[in-house]
Motif scaffolding. Structure first.
Motif, PDB file in Angstrom:
ATOM      1  N   PHE A 101       0.834  -1.201   0.000  1.00  0.00           N
ATOM      2  CA  PHE A 101       0.000   0.000   0.000  1.00  0.00           C
ATOM      3  C   PHE A 101       0.870   1.252   0.000  1.00  0.00           C
ATOM      4  O   PHE A 101       0.602   2.211  -0.745  1.00  0.00           O
ATOM      5  N   VAL A 102       1.912   1.279   0.831  1.00  0.00           N
ATOM      6  CA  VAL A 102       2.814   2.422   0.860  1.00  0.00           C
ATOM      7  C   VAL A 102       3.499   2.591  -0.497  1.00  0.00           C
ATOM      8  O   VAL A 102       3.690   3.717  -0.983  1.00  0.00           O
ATOM      9  N   PHE A 103       3.822   1.488  -1.140  1.00  0.00           N
ATOM     10  CA  PHE A 103       4.468   1.554  -2.460  1.00  0.00           C
ATOM     11  C   PHE A 103       3.554   2.217  -3.493  1.00  0.00           C
ATOM     12  O   PHE A 103       3.985   3.109  -4.229  1.00  0.00           O
ATOM     13  N   MET A 147       3.089   9.742  -6.262  1.00  0.00           N
ATOM     14  CA  MET A 147       3.587  11.071  -5.938  1.00  0.00           C
ATOM     15  C   MET A 147       4.497  11.609  -7.040  1.00  0.00           C
ATOM     16  O   MET A 147       5.364  10.898  -7.552  1.00  0.00           O
ATOM     17  N   ASP A 148       4.286  12.868  -7.387  1.00  0.00           N
ATOM     18  CA  ASP A 148       5.219  13.599  -8.239  1.00  0.00           C
ATOM     19  C   ASP A 148       6.062  14.455  -7.307  1.00  0.00           C
ATOM     20  O   ASP A 148       5.727  15.602  -7.008  1.00  0.00           O
ATOM     21  N   LEU A 149       7.156  13.874  -6.825  1.00  0.00           N
ATOM     22  CA  LEU A 149       7.946  14.507  -5.766  1.00  0.00           C
ATOM     23  C   LEU A 149       8.478  15.865  -6.197  1.00  0.00           C
ATOM     24  O   LEU A 149       8.400  16.847  -5.457  1.00  0.00           O
ATOM     25  N   LYS A 150       8.985  15.944  -7.409  1.00  0.00           N
ATOM     26  CA  LYS A 150       9.571  17.195  -7.887  1.00  0.00           C
ATOM     27  C   LYS A 150       8.528  18.297  -7.965  1.00  0.00           C
ATOM     28  O   LYS A 150       8.749  19.431  -7.542  1.00  0.00           O
ATOM     29  N   MET A 151       7.361  17.963  -8.502  1.00  0.00           N
ATOM     30  CA  MET A 151       6.308  18.954  -8.667  1.00  0.00           C
ATOM     31  C   MET A 151       5.780  19.437  -7.313  1.00  0.00           C
ATOM     32  O   MET A 151       5.545  20.629  -7.110  1.00  0.00           O
ATOM     33  N   ASN A 152       5.599  18.505  -6.384  1.00  0.00           N
ATOM     34  CA  ASN A 152       5.065  18.883  -5.080  1.00  0.00           C
ATOM     35  C   ASN A 152       6.061  19.704  -4.268  1.00  0.00           C
ATOM     36  O   ASN A 152       5.665  20.594  -3.525  1.00  0.00           O
ATOM     37  N   LEU A 153       7.348  19.417  -4.424  1.00  0.00           N
ATOM     38  CA  LEU A 153       8.346  20.204  -3.717  1.00  0.00           C
ATOM     39  C   LEU A 153       8.409  21.630  -4.250  1.00  0.00           C
ATOM     40  O   LEU A 153       8.602  22.583  -3.493  1.00  0.00           O
ATOM     41  N   LYS A 154       8.239  21.787  -5.562  1.00  0.00           N
ATOM     42  CA  LYS A 154       8.209  23.138  -6.129  1.00  0.00           C
ATOM     43  C   LYS A 154       7.025  23.924  -5.581  1.00  0.00           C
ATOM     44  O   LYS A 154       7.147  25.097  -5.231  1.00  0.00           O
ATOM     45  N   ALA A 155       5.860  23.260  -5.538  1.00  0.00           N
ATOM     46  CA  ALA A 155       4.666  23.936  -5.021  1.00  0.00           C
ATOM     47  C   ALA A 155       4.801  24.217  -3.527  1.00  0.00           C
ATOM     48  O   ALA A 155       4.257  25.207  -3.021  1.00  0.00           O
ATOM     49  N   VAL A 199      18.534   5.611  -6.208  1.00  0.00           N
ATOM     50  CA  VAL A 199      18.568   6.757  -7.111  1.00  0.00           C
ATOM     51  C   VAL A 199      19.370   6.467  -8.378  1.00  0.00           C
ATOM     52  O   VAL A 199      18.935   6.817  -9.488  1.00  0.00           O
ATOM     53  N   PHE A 200      20.526   5.802  -8.250  1.00  0.00           N
ATOM     54  CA  PHE A 200      21.435   5.677  -9.384  1.00  0.00           C
ATOM     55  C   PHE A 200      21.419   4.304 -10.052  1.00  0.00           C
ATOM     56  O   PHE A 200      22.098   4.106 -11.066  1.00  0.00           O
ATOM     57  N   ILE A 201      20.678   3.363  -9.499  1.00  0.00           N
ATOM     58  CA  ILE A 201      20.552   2.058 -10.151  1.00  0.00           C
ATOM     59  C   ILE A 201      19.093   1.743 -10.475  1.00  0.00           C
ATOM     60  O   ILE A 201      18.740   1.481 -11.628  1.00  0.00           O
ATOM     61  N   VAL A 202      18.236   1.793  -9.456  1.00  0.00           N
ATOM     62  CA  VAL A 202      16.836   1.443  -9.672  1.00  0.00           C
ATOM     63  C   VAL A 202      16.161   2.418 -10.633  1.00  0.00           C
ATOM     64  O   VAL A 202      15.508   2.004 -11.606  1.00  0.00           O
ATOM     65  N   ARG A 203      16.299   3.711 -10.392  1.00  0.00           N
ATOM     66  CA  ARG A 203      15.613   4.696 -11.245  1.00  0.00           C
ATOM     67  C   ARG A 203      16.089   4.647 -12.702  1.00  0.00           C
ATOM     68  O   ARG A 203      15.256   4.654 -13.618  1.00  0.00           O
ATOM     69  N   PRO A 204      17.411   4.596 -12.989  1.00  0.00           N
ATOM     70  CA  PRO A 204      17.824   4.477 -14.397  1.00  0.00           C
ATOM     71  C   PRO A 204      17.290   3.219 -15.080  1.00  0.00           C
ATOM     72  O   PRO A 204      16.944   3.253 -16.269  1.00  0.00           O
ATOM     73  N   VAL A 205      17.229   2.108 -14.330  1.00  0.00           N
ATOM     74  CA  VAL A 205      16.684   0.879 -14.918  1.00  0.00           C
ATOM     75  C   VAL A 205      15.218   1.079 -15.285  1.00  0.00           C
ATOM     76  O   VAL A 205      14.760   0.649 -16.356  1.00  0.00           O
ATOM     77  N   MET A 206      14.474   1.733 -14.417  1.00  0.00           N
ATOM     78  CA  MET A 206      13.058   1.982 -14.707  1.00  0.00           C
ATOM     79  C   MET A 206      12.893   2.912 -15.906  1.00  0.00           C
ATOM     80  O   MET A 206      11.965   2.756 -16.702  1.00  0.00           O
ATOM     81  N   LYS A 207      13.786   3.889 -16.046  1.00  0.00           N
ATOM     82  CA  LYS A 207      13.720   4.779 -17.199  1.00  0.00           C
ATOM     83  C   LYS A 207      14.003   4.028 -18.501  1.00  0.00           C
ATOM     84  O   LYS A 207      13.400   4.315 -19.540  1.00  0.00           O
ATOM     85  N   ILE A 208      14.911   3.057 -18.427  1.00  0.00           N
ATOM     86  CA  ILE A 208      15.190   2.237 -19.614  1.00  0.00           C
ATOM     87  C   ILE A 208      13.948   1.439 -20.002  1.00  0.00           C
ATOM     88  O   ILE A 208      13.611   1.301 -21.187  1.00  0.00           O
ATOM     89  N   ILE A 209      13.249   0.904 -19.005  1.00  0.00           N
ATOM     90  CA  ILE A 209      12.011   0.160 -19.278  1.00  0.00           C
ATOM     91  C   ILE A 209      10.986   1.069 -19.962  1.00  0.00           C
ATOM     92  O   ILE A 209      10.319   0.659 -20.916  1.00  0.00           O
ATOM     93  N   LEU A 239      10.970   4.573  -0.455  1.00  0.00           N
ATOM     94  CA  LEU A 239      11.988   5.082  -1.377  1.00  0.00           C
ATOM     95  C   LEU A 239      11.852   4.453  -2.754  1.00  0.00           C
ATOM     96  O   LEU A 239      12.038   5.117  -3.778  1.00  0.00           O
ATOM     97  N   TYR A 240      11.510   3.197  -2.788  1.00  0.00           N
ATOM     98  CA  TYR A 240      11.328   2.476  -4.049  1.00  0.00           C
ATOM     99  C   TYR A 240      10.220   3.112  -4.888  1.00  0.00           C
ATOM    100  O   TYR A 240      10.358   3.289  -6.104  1.00  0.00           O
ATOM    101  N   GLY A 241       9.127   3.480  -4.237  1.00  0.00           N
ATOM    102  CA  GLY A 241       8.036   4.119  -4.963  1.00  0.00           C
ATOM    103  C   GLY A 241       8.371   5.534  -5.387  1.00  0.00           C
ATOM    104  O   GLY A 241       7.976   5.982  -6.474  1.00  0.00           O
ATOM    105  N   LEU A 242       9.130   6.267  -4.554  1.00  0.00           N
ATOM    106  CA  LEU A 242       9.456   7.648  -4.870  1.00  0.00           C
ATOM    107  C   LEU A 242      10.392   7.770  -6.071  1.00  0.00           C
ATOM    108  O   LEU A 242      10.294   8.736  -6.837  1.00  0.00           O
ATOM    109  N   VAL A 243      11.318   6.830  -6.243  1.00  0.00           N
ATOM    110  CA  VAL A 243      12.274   6.933  -7.354  1.00  0.00           C
ATOM    111  C   VAL A 243      11.689   6.419  -8.666  1.00  0.00           C
ATOM    112  O   VAL A 243      12.298   6.599  -9.722  1.00  0.00           O
ATOM    113  N   MET A 244      10.518   5.809  -8.623  1.00  0.00           N
ATOM    114  CA  MET A 244       9.889   5.317  -9.851  1.00  0.00           C
ATOM    115  C   MET A 244       9.403   6.492 -10.700  1.00  0.00           C
ATOM    116  O   MET A 244       8.866   7.470 -10.177  1.00  0.00           O
ATOM    117  N   PRO A 245       9.567   6.428 -12.028  1.00  0.00           N
ATOM    118  CA  PRO A 245       8.960   7.441 -12.898  1.00  0.00           C
ATOM    119  C   PRO A 245       7.442   7.336 -12.817  1.00  0.00           C
ATOM    120  O   PRO A 245       6.870   6.288 -13.120  1.00  0.00           O
TER     121      PRO A 245
END
Length: 801
Positions: A119-121, A127-135, A248-258, A300-306
């Protein structure tokens, strides 16, 4: 007495050595016909628990839905009724012992934790972390000041009076910490159920909750730090840093490749879905192994996901229902089994419980009061400051997870835990009910408007030498061609340039935060990763702006929101920019859309018509024939005028259009037969005699203005037909078929038939287009191939001082 061994050894008749093991079946039974009691085995009991929990919770939700009780509250109440407070009171707990045997307790706890991590995932995946932090930079004070005010007041009161069952020492700050934090996931879920996610106040609440969320996880990290040993601290911090770097540097890039390997418009492959979902327990196990809480890994796993499509939307589509409706009931059961309100009665601690609840309620009031006092600093009304405080005080699943955690650590006992759960249910129901009654989608800003400022939002009151502001909504590239042609037909000139706010409407998928984002060139690249069609749609409008015959300014926006609330942000933008015309495409324009999307767009258009404070035009162009191509010598515009405010708006727009070169305009006016007007016949005017006279004068005034344009323009034509009833109007429309490039008509008319409501039942789209608009858009008029723009004025004059 010596315990019987579960196995023994012997030699058989042939002398071979054998080991015999006694098998105790606790998982699955052979059935009642084999003499087994199914409730003595884990599989039947577990299945029965899920069935009973879901059924009880759904019944409670159905009963409490009229007062808009959040669904999770109903699940908590269902779990509590199945625990010691409810089922445990029947036959001295005999039924509870059957349904929840002790040997199954460890399995129930494990399943509740699995449900919690998934559920937490899915919450953090939205969440759009970048967008919410800007707001959050703009409204950080609502996330920080109310929290500290409520926190310190609660700490002070608890220091004067500590509830029985609460531990002493450094752990004393846990209770106020949990009760004063506003969880982003909880606030987002509550606002979604209340349909307030895209409102201005809802956006402020989400951003403030994000600030609270950051503070919360920071305090958790400090709390989970190991004993003050230099070596241990260094190893602990190194492992935590390594874990974050891996995410940040392994999981997220792999997801971006997917995401990059997934074809545009297609969901990600099933193998990727399986591996991503398998990563949730893996990350939970890793965070637990290095000393972090098992919840932090999936967070953290959910936050780094695109977020957004295709990855997040596919994951949520495949798993959200299973997680929410079949795994989370184990968590609610766990909460319910640990909630025992009878403990308060048993120990005669009702006075203690009331004092404890009172302290928590005072903390709640302080937080709400702080939001009210801060409201004027952000130009927010005091009333809406109260609503904002209520939004930030809603409690939910995240708080229950913390309660279970501090109970496990022995900081509180069952009695205090039960009081906390009771407080969550009580305060959340109060907050939801008050928010629903106090907040009615009115503008939050402290603005005053004169009657004149409200009236000029209509086209017919727009000065001829002022800027003409338009909002043009598109859903996909199929809407672009006809929208551009219509904008060009609106005749941009040097004295009256056109400002077009082009809003690309995108359904919110795989995210929790809706956005209305101005699409500047610097942020298009990152946004187009999730929405590839964005760039070329906006580029098409910009190319039109550069090549238009008149001055046209394009201001592109992207509105990402659920369809049921998508209109709110768009209408607020139209209000802020003093827009006089909002154009939306008809839901049947694109036949390739699925039935679900078509239905959603139809409901969205209805919401636009009910909510907008400017004129709304629905563009019906099923065959994409609307074009301002230079190869055509003349653009033929037809106006069907029956009288009324909507028809006057259509005629006012036509008057603006006829000034354009190569524009041919034909006005067909239907005049009421005077013999039937007052004879009680089929035709009548709507309204009383005074309103009738006023409407008639305004109609004649605008008709005279149109006829005056005819003097110096050979391409302007006016024709009047005398009609006696609606059937004659339909026949006259059929007889006026021509090679129109566009037809304008109002949705509502002063002239009406007593059978209007009966006739509308036989028309598919009379609710949105009106009976005459629906007829012009049907195949009975020019085979349905002529584009039609149906105009509707604001449904009410909106004065809010």
């Amino acid at each position: 007495m010596e315990k019987e061994s579960p196995f023994y050894a012997r030699n058989d008749s042939s002398g071979a050595f054998q080991v015999c093991v006694k098998i105790e079946r606790t998982v699955g039974s052979f059935g009642v016909w084999a003499g087994d009691n199914p409730f003595q085995f884990m599989v039947p009991v577990t299945l029965c628990q899920i069935i009973v929990t879901v059924l009880v919770s759904q019944v409670i939700y159905y009963l409490l839905r009229p007062i808009k009780t959040p669904k999770f509250i109903c699940y908590v109440m269902g779990g509590t009724l199945l625990g010691p407070t409810g089922l445990g009171r029947i036959r001295n707990g005999a039924l509870m012992d059957i349904l929840f045997p002790l040997k199954q307790a460890s399995f129930l706890v494990s399943m509740s934790k699995i449900g919690a991590i998934y559920f937490v995932f899915i919450i953090t995946l939205r969440m759009d972390l970048k967008m919410n932090l800007k707001a959050a930079k703009r409204c950080w004070r609502f996330g920080v000041i109310p929290f500290f005010c409520s926190y310190f007041v609660t700490v002070f009161l608890l220091s004067l009076y500590k509830p029985k069952g609460h531990s002493s020492g450094d752990d004393a700050y846990y209770i106020p910490n949990v009760f004063t934090i506003s969880s982003f996931a909880v606030v987002c879920s509550a606002l979604t159920e209340l349909n307030l996610l895209t409102t201005e106040l809802g956006q402020i609440a989400l951003s403030s909750a994000m600030v609270n969320e950051i503070m919360q996880w920071t305090m958790i990290g400090l709390e989970l730090s190991p004993p003050k040993n230099l070596i241990y601290s260094f190893v602990y911090l190194s492992l935590c840093g390594l874990f974050v770097l891996i995410c940040v540097f392994i999981v997220r890039p792999v997801m971006k490749i997917i995401v990059e390997r997934t074809p545009m418009g297609k969901p990600i492959k099933e193998i990727y879905v399986i591996m991503i979902l398998l990563g949730v327990p893996i990350m939970s196990a890793l965070s637990d192994m290095i000393g972090l809480h098992f919840i932090i890994g999936p967070t953290l796993y959910g936050l780094v996901m695109p977020n957004g499509p295709p990855l997040a939307s596919t994951i949520l589509e495949r798993s959200e229902v299973i997680i929410s409706e079949f795994l989370m009931p184990f968590f609610y059961l766990y909460i319910g089994l640990n909630t025992d309100l009878s403990e308060i009665h048993k120990h005669k601690h009702w006075k203690v419980a009331l004092i404890f609840q009172g302290i928590l309620f005072v903390g709640f009031l302080v937080k709400v009061l702080a939001c009210v006092l801060l409201a004027p600093t952000s130009n927010i009304r005091l009333k809406h400051g109260l609503v904002l405080g209520l939004m930030l005080s809603v409690r939910g699943i995240v708080e229950l997870m913390f309660f279970a955690r501090i109970k496990k650590f022995g900081i509180i006992d069952t009695e205090v835990f039960s009081q906390m759960v009771l407080y969550v249910v009580f305060i959340t129901m109060i907050c939801i009910a008050l928010i629903d009654s106090l907040y009615k989608h009115h503008p939050r800003m402290l603005k005053t408007k004169s009657i004149h400022e409200v009236r000029v939002r209509m086209i017919q009151n727009s000065p001829e030498t002022s800027e003409f502001n338009i909002v043009s909504c598109v859903h996909n590239d199929g809407n672009v061609h006809s929208m551009i042609a219509l904008l060009e037909a609106c005749n941009p000139t040097l004295t009256s340039p056109i400002n077009v706010y082009v809003i690309l409407l995108i359904e919110l998928l795989g995210k929790s935060t809706p956005i209305l984002l101005p699409m500047k060139k610097r942020n298009r690249k990152s946004f187009s990763a999730n929405y590839p069609n964005t760039n070329h749609i906006l580029r098409a409008f910009e190319n039109y702006s550069n090549n238009s015959n008149g001055p046209v300014t394009i201001i592109p926006y992207v509105n990402v929101a659920p369809y049921n609330i998508m209109h709110d942000a768009t209408c607020d933008l139209a209000e802020d920019k003093s827009v006089r015309l909002l154009i939306i495409p008809f839901h049947e324009n694109d036949e390739t859309l699925g039935s679900h999307i078509v239905t959603s767009i139809r409901d969205l258009n209805t919401s636009f018509q009910a909510r907008a404070r400017c004129t709304v035009g629905i563009l019906v162009d099923r065959d994409s024939r609307l074009s301002m191509s230079s190869s055509k010598l003349c653009f033929h515009l037809g106006i069907f005028f029956m009288g009324g405010q909507d028809d006057r708006e259509a005629l006012a727009l036509a008057i603006r259009m006829l000034e354009r070169p190569n524009m041919r305009v034909t006005l067909l006016r239907f005049v009421l037969n005077n013999n039937n007007k007052n004879s009680g016949g089929a035709v009548k005017f709507k309204g009383n005699e005074q309103e009738e006279k006023l409407e008639s004068n305004m109609d004649e005034s605008l008709i005279d203005e149109f006829k005056a344009k005819k003097i110096n323009n050979d391409n302007v034509f006016c024709q009047e037909d005398v009609v006696g009833d609606c059937i004659q109007v339909f026949n006259a429309i059929r007889g006026s078929e021509n090679d129109y490039d566009l037809v304008l008509v109002g949705k509502r008319h002063n002239i009406g038939d007593v059978t209007d409501e009966e006739m509308s039942t036989f028309m598919d789209n009379a609710v949105q287009l009106g009976i005459f608009g629906d007829f012009l858009a049907s195949t009975e008029f020019c085979d349905g191939k002529v584009p039609v723009l149906v105009m509707q004025c604001p449904p009410y004059i909106y004065l809010d001082f």
